[in-house]
Motif scaffolding. Structure first.
Motif, PDB file in Angstrom:
ATOM      1  N   VAL A   1     -49.040   1.265   2.302  1.00  0.00           N
ATOM      2  CA  VAL A   1     -49.197   1.906   0.992  1.00  0.00           C
ATOM      3  C   VAL A   1     -48.839   0.880  -0.073  1.00  0.00           C
ATOM      4  O   VAL A   1     -48.108  -0.086   0.183  1.00  0.00           O
ATOM      5  N   PRO A   2     -49.319   1.040  -1.306  1.00  0.00           N
ATOM      6  CA  PRO A   2     -49.084   0.029  -2.346  1.00  0.00           C
ATOM      7  C   PRO A   2     -47.614  -0.242  -2.627  1.00  0.00           C
ATOM      8  O   PRO A   2     -47.238  -1.361  -2.957  1.00  0.00           O
ATOM      9  N   SER A   3     -46.741   0.767  -2.524  1.00  0.00           N
ATOM     10  CA  SER A   3     -45.333   0.594  -2.885  1.00  0.00           C
ATOM     11  C   SER A   3     -44.444   0.319  -1.677  1.00  0.00           C
ATOM     12  O   SER A   3     -43.231   0.496  -1.758  1.00  0.00           O
ATOM     13  N   MET A   4     -45.006  -0.142  -0.574  1.00  0.00           N
ATOM     14  CA  MET A   4     -44.206  -0.302   0.646  1.00  0.00           C
ATOM     15  C   MET A   4     -43.171  -1.418   0.482  1.00  0.00           C
ATOM     16  O   MET A   4     -43.330  -2.355  -0.305  1.00  0.00           O
ATOM     17  N   GLY A   5     -42.072  -1.279   1.271  1.00  0.00           N
ATOM     18  CA  GLY A   5     -41.007  -2.264   1.285  1.00  0.00           C
ATOM     19  C   GLY A   5     -40.384  -2.317   2.656  1.00  0.00           C
ATOM     20  O   GLY A   5     -40.462  -1.347   3.443  1.00  0.00           O
ATOM     21  N   ASP A   6     -39.747  -3.416   2.969  1.00  0.00           N
ATOM     22  CA  ASP A   6     -39.198  -3.645   4.303  1.00  0.00           C
ATOM     23  C   ASP A   6     -37.741  -3.193   4.369  1.00  0.00           C
ATOM     24  O   ASP A   6     -36.815  -3.990   4.290  1.00  0.00           O
ATOM     25  N   GLY A   7     -37.537  -1.855   4.509  1.00  0.00           N
ATOM     26  CA  GLY A   7     -36.191  -1.323   4.619  1.00  0.00           C
ATOM     27  C   GLY A   7     -35.416  -1.481   3.322  1.00  0.00           C
ATOM     28  O   GLY A   7     -35.951  -1.786   2.259  1.00  0.00           O
ATOM     29  N   GLY A   8     -34.100  -1.283   3.418  1.00  0.00           N
ATOM     30  CA  GLY A   8     -33.235  -1.440   2.257  1.00  0.00           C
ATOM     31  C   GLY A   8     -32.395  -0.203   2.010  1.00  0.00           C
ATOM     32  O   GLY A   8     -32.141   0.603   2.913  1.00  0.00           O
ATOM     33  N   SER A   9     -31.944  -0.046   0.786  1.00  0.00           N
ATOM     34  CA  SER A   9     -31.086   1.081   0.414  1.00  0.00           C
ATOM     35  C   SER A   9     -31.301   1.397  -1.061  1.00  0.00           C
ATOM     36  O   SER A   9     -31.990   0.675  -1.785  1.00  0.00           O
ATOM     37  N   GLY A  10     -30.688   2.458  -1.523  1.00  0.00           N
ATOM     38  CA  GLY A  10     -30.818   2.823  -2.919  1.00  0.00           C
ATOM     39  C   GLY A  10     -30.168   4.157  -3.216  1.00  0.00           C
ATOM     40  O   GLY A  10     -29.562   4.786  -2.334  1.00  0.00           O
ATOM     41  N   HIS A  11     -30.264   4.577  -4.443  1.00  0.00           N
ATOM     42  CA  HIS A  11     -29.710   5.857  -4.853  1.00  0.00           C
ATOM     43  C   HIS A  11     -30.464   6.372  -6.072  1.00  0.00           C
ATOM     44  O   HIS A  11     -31.177   5.626  -6.756  1.00  0.00           O
ATOM     45  N   GLU A  12     -30.303   7.646  -6.336  1.00  0.00           N
ATOM     46  CA  GLU A  12     -30.832   8.243  -7.553  1.00  0.00           C
ATOM     47  C   GLU A  12     -29.932   9.396  -7.970  1.00  0.00           C
ATOM     48  O   GLU A  12     -29.258  10.020  -7.140  1.00  0.00           O
ATOM     49  N   HIS A  13     -29.884   9.632  -9.253  1.00  0.00           N
ATOM     50  CA  HIS A  13     -29.120  10.772  -9.740  1.00  0.00           C
ATOM     51  C   HIS A  13     -29.847  11.396 -10.920  1.00  0.00           C
ATOM     52  O   HIS A  13     -30.670  10.749 -11.592  1.00  0.00           O
ATOM     53  N   ALA A  14     -29.556  12.660 -11.160  1.00  0.00           N
ATOM     54  CA  ALA A  14     -30.195  13.411 -12.241  1.00  0.00           C
ATOM     55  C   ALA A  14     -29.152  14.282 -12.916  1.00  0.00           C
ATOM     56  O   ALA A  14     -28.226  14.799 -12.281  1.00  0.00           O
ATOM     57  N   LEU A  15     -29.323  14.463 -14.221  1.00  0.00           N
ATOM     58  CA  LEU A  15     -28.459  15.325 -15.028  1.00  0.00           C
ATOM     59  C   LEU A  15     -29.341  16.321 -15.765  1.00  0.00           C
ATOM     60  O   LEU A  15     -30.384  15.951 -16.318  1.00  0.00           O
ATOM     61  N   SER A  16     -28.915  17.582 -15.773  1.00  0.00           N
ATOM     62  CA  SER A  16     -29.674  18.632 -16.468  1.00  0.00           C
ATOM     63  C   SER A  16     -28.734  19.502 -17.276  1.00  0.00           C
ATOM     64  O   SER A  16     -27.610  19.794 -16.849  1.00  0.00           O
TER      65      SER A  16
END
Length: 298
Positions: free
Chosen positions: A274-289
């Motif tokens: 897929v166009p946005s593919m990557g070889d493993g890794g890590s990450g995070h996301e957060h949201a406030l409402s």
């Protein structure tokens, strides 16, 4: 003649004595029967005990339906492999956008069961959506259309203790984030199990209540994130909700909710082309409402 007269008087006296004795005996029997009948009637209809007063803590709403919205912020930060031994940073910051929200709470047995442990059962559904939002991933130079949908259904237990409701909830939810095809970030479809405690405090009768929820999210599906960054990817999430609300006598209800959501990702495994593919890794996301919800309670 005098002897005959005396004999008649004796006979009349004896007859009067026996008659008076018979009448007195009959009256005594009648009184005894009346007393026995009253005793039997009293036993047949024992006194009715007064119904105990209902505990004020059990006067809970059996249905709460609210809808509204407010600003929401979402931030994604990922470090993924570049297939040549290095890593690259990919990020997305939506900024503030308007997000719809709704809330439904039901106590299915709140007015039908005399057992306290049964009346404390609750069903709760929360949802939200942001439609028609345009975002620009960092260093992409292009604006992308996105849509987000959230839905969480929970089964829980909120037991009243004086001015407190104490318990917890467990359920299944989904967090869907659709974004136009690009080479930076894929869409995501996170399906998770949530469990956590909840407590509510009644500050001023029905006019002001404060509730706090804290939850652990255990995703078992990540959707397109698995395709792009690894089929063996894993994630864990947390959330916290603080709700300030109340209602008036007519049933009109309001709630102001502050919601915080967080996910941590660990990517591994085979990736799809897929166009946005990557070889493993890590990450995070957060949201406030921040949501203002209004509606009715019964």
């Amino acid at each position: 003649h005098a002897q005959v007269t005396l004999r008649h008087l004796c006979l009349l006296g004896a007859a009067a004595f026996f008659c008076s004795h018979s009448v007195a005996s009959a009256q005594d029997d009648s009184d005894a029967e009346t007393q026995d009948g009253e005793s039997q009637d009293y036993d047949a209809y024992p006194p009715v005990k007064a119904r105990p007063a209902e505990n004020e803590a059990w006067r809970q709403d059996v249905l709460v339906a609210l809808i509204g919205g407010g600003p929401r912020f979402r931030n994604v930060r990922l470090d993924v492999g570049d297939f040549v031994g290095g890593t690259e940073n990919r990020s997305l910051d939506t900024g503030a956008y308007f997000d719809f929200g709704w809330h439904l709470l039901i106590r299915p047995l709140g007015q039908r069961s005399p057992r306290a442990s049964v009346r404390a059962i609750v069903l709760q559904i929360d949802g939200g959506s942001g439609i028609g939002l345009q975002v620009q991933p960092a260093e992409s130079g292009i604006a992308l259309n996105t849509n987000s949908w959230r839905l969480l259904g929970q089964f829980g237990y909120l037991y009243p203790l004086d001015k407190l409701l104490v318990g917890g909830l467990v359920g299944v939810g989904g967090d869907i984030f659709n974004i136009d095809l690009n080479s930076v970030l894929p869409s995501s479809r996170i399906i998770y199990v949530r469990l956590g405690p909840a407590v509510e405090w009644t500050a001023i009768s029905d006019y002001l209540t404060i509730r706090a929820d804290f939850g652990l999210r255990l995703p078992f599906r990540l959707g397109e994130l698995e395709d792009a960054f690894g089929s063996d990817s894993r994630s864990v999430g947390l959330d916290g909700v603080v709700t300030i609300g109340g209602k008036v006598n007519a049933g009109f209800t309001y709630k102001l909710r502050f919601v915080w959501e967080y996910y941590h990702y660990r990517f591994a495994g085979e990736v799809a082309n897929v166009p946005s593919m990557g070889d493993g890794g890590s990450g995070h996301e957060h949201a406030l409402s921040l949501q203002l919800l209004v509606g009715w309670s019964l």
